[in-house]
Design an enzyme around this catalytic site. Structure first.
Site, PDB file in Angstrom:
ATOM      1  N   ASN A  84       0.838  -1.191   0.000  1.00 47.93           N
ATOM      2  CA  ASN A  84       0.000   0.000   0.000  1.00 47.93           C
ATOM      3  C   ASN A  84       0.880   1.252   0.000  1.00 47.93           C
ATOM      4  OD1 ASN A  84      -2.340   1.663   0.278  1.00 47.93           O
ATOM      5  ND2 ASN A  84      -3.357   0.008   1.396  1.00 47.93           N
ATOM      6  N   HIS A 114      24.272   2.724  10.927  1.00 45.03           N
ATOM      7  CA  HIS A 114      25.398   3.634  11.139  1.00 45.03           C
ATOM      8  C   HIS A 114      26.130   3.236  12.417  1.00 45.03           C
ATOM      9  CE1 HIS A 114      23.908   6.433   8.031  1.00 45.03           C
ATOM     10  NE2 HIS A 114      22.713   6.077   8.476  1.00 45.03           N
ATOM     11  N   SER A 159       0.117  -3.518  13.476  1.00 45.88           N
ATOM     12  CA  SER A 159       0.393  -2.131  13.089  1.00 45.88           C
ATOM     13  C   SER A 159       1.262  -1.426  14.125  1.00 45.88           C
ATOM     14  CB  SER A 159      -0.918  -1.367  12.936  1.00 45.88           C
ATOM     15  OG  SER A 159      -1.704  -1.920  11.918  1.00 45.88           O
ATOM     16  N   THR A 164      12.876  -5.840  15.724  1.00 40.14           N
ATOM     17  CA  THR A 164      14.319  -5.748  15.933  1.00 40.14           C
ATOM     18  C   THR A 164      15.005  -7.108  15.951  1.00 40.14           C
ATOM     19  OG1 THR A 164      14.054  -5.794  18.345  1.00 40.14           O
ATOM     20  CG2 THR A 164      14.024  -3.633  17.277  1.00 40.14           C
ATOM     21  N   ARG A 179       7.091  -8.352  19.898  1.00 43.08           N
ATOM     22  CA  ARG A 179       7.218  -9.627  20.610  1.00 43.08           C
ATOM     23  C   ARG A 179       6.087 -10.543  20.151  1.00 43.08           C
ATOM     24  NH1 ARG A 179       3.472 -10.001  24.657  1.00 43.08           N
ATOM     25  NH2 ARG A 179       2.381  -8.068  25.217  1.00 43.08           N
TER      26      ARG A 179
END
Length: 215
Positions: A84, A114, A159, A164, A179
Site C-alpha cells: 500500500n 550507522h 500495526s 528488531t 514480541r
C-alpha cells in the site's frame, strides 16, 4: 580487492559517495520518480518500470504509489505481492521478499545502519544488514523492520510494530519492540475457512440472483 559496492552488500563499513554506488543509487531514484509520476490508469507502464527497478519482481504484484527505494537493484520480490501507499525500502543490503506478502501503508524496511561510535559515524561510514521475509506474511501499517531481521512464513505483524529480532514461522507479533503475541493455530484456519465458506455461499446466491434478473 573487493569494491566499495561489494563491501556494502557484504555488510562491511563503506562510503555511499563511491562512484559505482552513486550511479546505481541515481538509477534507482530515476526509476522511482518515473513510477511515482505515472497516472493511475497507466498500470502496464507502472509494472514495466517496477520490472526494471528491482533485481527480481514476480507476477501479479502491485505497489501503490508513492513508494521509495534506495536502489531497487538489491531487492527481490516473489509473486502476488502487494504494498500500500508510502512504503519505504532502504536496500543498502539485500531485501528478499517471498510470495503472497502484503504490506499496509507506511511499512519501512531498513537494511541501513550507522556506527554507534559518534566519531566514526561522523566520517560518513555506514553499513547494511539484509532483511528476509518468507511467504504468506501480512505486515500492518506503520511497521518498521530493522537491519538484519529475518521474518518467517505465515506471519502477521501488528500495526506500528518495530521489529528488531528474527520472527519464526506461524506467529502473530506486535509491539515496540515487537514480541510474539501468540501462535497461528488450526483453530484460526478453521475459523477463517468457515467465513470463506459463508462468503462463497453468498457469492453463489448473488450470481444466481443476477443471472435471474438478466434472463
Amino acid at each position: 580487492m573487493e569494491s566499495m559496492k561489494q563491501r556494502m552488500l557484504g555488510g562491511k563499513l563503506y562510503k555511499a559517495n563511491d562512484l559505482e554506488i552513486s550511479v546505481e543509487s541515481q538509477r534507482g531514484s530515476d526509476l522511482v520518480w518515473q513510477f511515482n509520476h505515472l497516472a493511475p490508469d497507466k498500470k502496464a507502464e507502472r509494472a514495466a518500470v517496477l520490472k526494471q527497478l528491482f533485481h527480481a519482481f514476480g507476477d501479479n504484484n502491485y505497489i501503490e504509489p508513492p513508494f521509495y527505494v534506495d536502489y531497487g537493484a538489491h531487492t527481490s520480490i516473489g509473486d502476488h505481492f502487494y504494498a500500500n501507499t508510502d512504503c519505504v525500502f532502504l536496500d543498502t543490503a539485500p531485501i528478499t521478499i517471498g510470495n503472497r506478502v502484503y504490506l499496509a501503508p507506511k511499512v519501512s524496511l531498513f537494511t541501513a545502519g550507522h556506527p554507534i561510535d559518534a566519531a566514526i559515524r561522523g566520517e560518513d561510514l555506514e553499513y547494511g544488514k539484509p532483511i528476509k521475509i518468507g511467504d504468506d506474511v501480512w505486515i500492518g501499517g506503520g511497521v518498521i523492520i530493522n537491519p538484519g531481521v529475518t521474518i518467517g512464513s505465515d506471519v502477521v505483524i501488528g500495526s506500528g510494530s518495530v521489529v528488531t529480532k528474527d520472527v519464526p514461522d506461524h506467529v502473530i507479533v506486535a509491539g515496540n519492540p515487537a514480541r510474539m503475541i501468540r501462535r497461528i493455530t488450526d483453530k484460526d484456519h478453521a475459523q477463517w475457512q468457515q467465513q470463506k465458506d459463508e462468503f462463497l455461499t453468498w457469492q453463489q446466491q448473488a450470481d444466481e440472483s443476477q443471472q435471474s434478473k438478466q434472463s
